[in-house]
Design an enzyme around this catalytic site. Structure first.
Site, PDB file in Angstrom:
ATOM      1  CE  LYS A  14      63.313  30.875  52.162  1.00 11.14           C
ATOM      2  NZ  LYS A  14      62.146  31.026  51.438  1.00 11.14           N
ATOM      3  CD  GLN A  41      59.298  28.788  50.280  1.00  8.14           C
ATOM      4  OE1 GLN A  41      59.845  29.169  51.196  1.00  8.14           O
ATOM      5  NE2 GLN A  41      59.865  28.846  49.161  1.00  8.14           N
ATOM      6  CG  ASP A  44      59.376  36.169  51.637  1.00 19.88           C
ATOM      7  OD1 ASP A  44      60.684  36.174  51.697  1.00 19.88           O
ATOM      8  OD2 ASP A  44      58.733  35.359  51.313  1.00 19.88           O
TER       9      ASP A  44
END
Ligand code: NAP
Length: 284
Positions: A54, A98, A121
């Site tokens: 990422k 995460q 997200d």
């Protein structure tokens, strides 16, 4: 029939080219780079890889990443404090926590602390609700990538029978909602589904998000179906999908490989979400 491979890596790279232009446009208009905060806690080896990918994708596109690493014994208080600070940080447009978080930390509680405007997200209840209601919202990255992969085949989604195997909040459910928004007729299957094969055999599109290595066998697939394999299952030092690829390729018209299918698109959609959030925050 031997299926055409849907190359998620190539599609992802071409989308990243247009994201580069958008990131540069933001920087020249607002005098700073788009910013994404990436929070990791604990020592999960897969998380290390995902976070690295990422951050690398941010660099490729011209988005500034702010990286935060906490040890395994981190508590909710430290994470909450950081998320609150990032919510108020004018240089941060997207926040990513995460998963999984270390044991003892309530993931749902942490994700709920992220400002919905910075929820890169698309996991926050406000964005999940927006997806359900068809309102403008940040869409979860993996399902958004799945739709792009299907569209890249040039096949129409509208009117097709789509079967999503898996009903998680991060993949299965939102993938089903996005397929519905594209006017597919959607069936969601899960571990309590009776006679799964009777559903998949009738599917023009199969999205496999089960988390079991090579779960979808060739005899479960209708001739000519589009098969999207979300699975990432590690065994014998290798990565396997949720679909038995060698069997499925003989039945499907299009199929995503693992690796190189859904995975790269997930990362690219994260960067896309962050850039869109940055513009939305300035322009609304
Ligand atoms: P998850 O939360 O574990 O959900 C798995 C789903 O599969 C559940 O809904 C479960 O049903 C269903 N399931 C399990 N066994 C089944 C069976 N025998 N028959 C039918 N359905 C069954 O997993 P997830 O987070 O959605 O992830 C799924 C897979 O995608 C994993 O391999 C994960 O690593 C991968 N993934 C990949 C990406 C990417 O970027 N490529 C992103 C996210 C996830 P119940 O609800 O009834 O338990």
């Amino acid at each position: 029939m031997s299926a055409k491979i849907i190359d998620g890596k190539a599609l992802s790279l071409s989308i990243r080219e247009s994201l580069k232009t958008e990131a540069a446009r933001f920087e020249s208009k607002y005098g700073r780079k788009v910013g994404l905060a990436v929070i990791k806690a604990g020592n999960n080896p897969a998380s290390e890889v995902y976070v690295r990918n990422k951050i690398k994708a941010c660099e490729d596109v011209g988005v500034k990443s702010f990286s935060y690493n906490f040890p395994e014994e981190t508590g909710e208080a430290e994470l909450s404090e950081l998320i609150a600070a990032l919510n108020g940080d004018a240089n941060v447009d997207g926040i990513l926590v995460q998963l999984p978080l270390p044991q003892g930390i309530d993931e749902k509680k942490m994700l709920a602390l992220i400002s919905p405007e910075k929820d890169a997200d698309g996991f926050h209840a406000v964005n999940a609700g927006g997806l359900m209601l068809g309102l403008p919202c940040t869409k979860p990255c993996t399902p958004a990538g799945i739709i792009e992969l299907i569209k890249s085949t040039g096949e129409r989604i509208a009117g097709k029978n789509a079967v999503v195997i898996g009903r998680s909040n991060i993949v299965g459910k939102p993938a089903a909602m996005l397929l519905l928004a594209e006017n597919a007729t959607v069936t969601i299957c899960h571990s309590k589904t009776a006679d799964l094969k009777s559903h998949t055999k009738n599917a023009d599109i199969i999205v496999a998000a089960v988390g079991i290595k090579e779960f979808v066998k060739g005899d479960m697939i209708k001739d000519g179906a589009i098969v999207i394999d979300v699975g990432m299952n590690r065994a014998d030092g290798k990565l396997y999908g949720d679909v038995a690829f060698d069997q499925a390729i003989e039945k499907a018209s299009y199929i995503t490989p693992v690796p190189g299918g859904v995975g790269p698109m997930t990362v690219t959609m994260l960067i896309k979400n962050t850039i869109e959030s940055a513009f939305r925050c300035k322009e609304n």
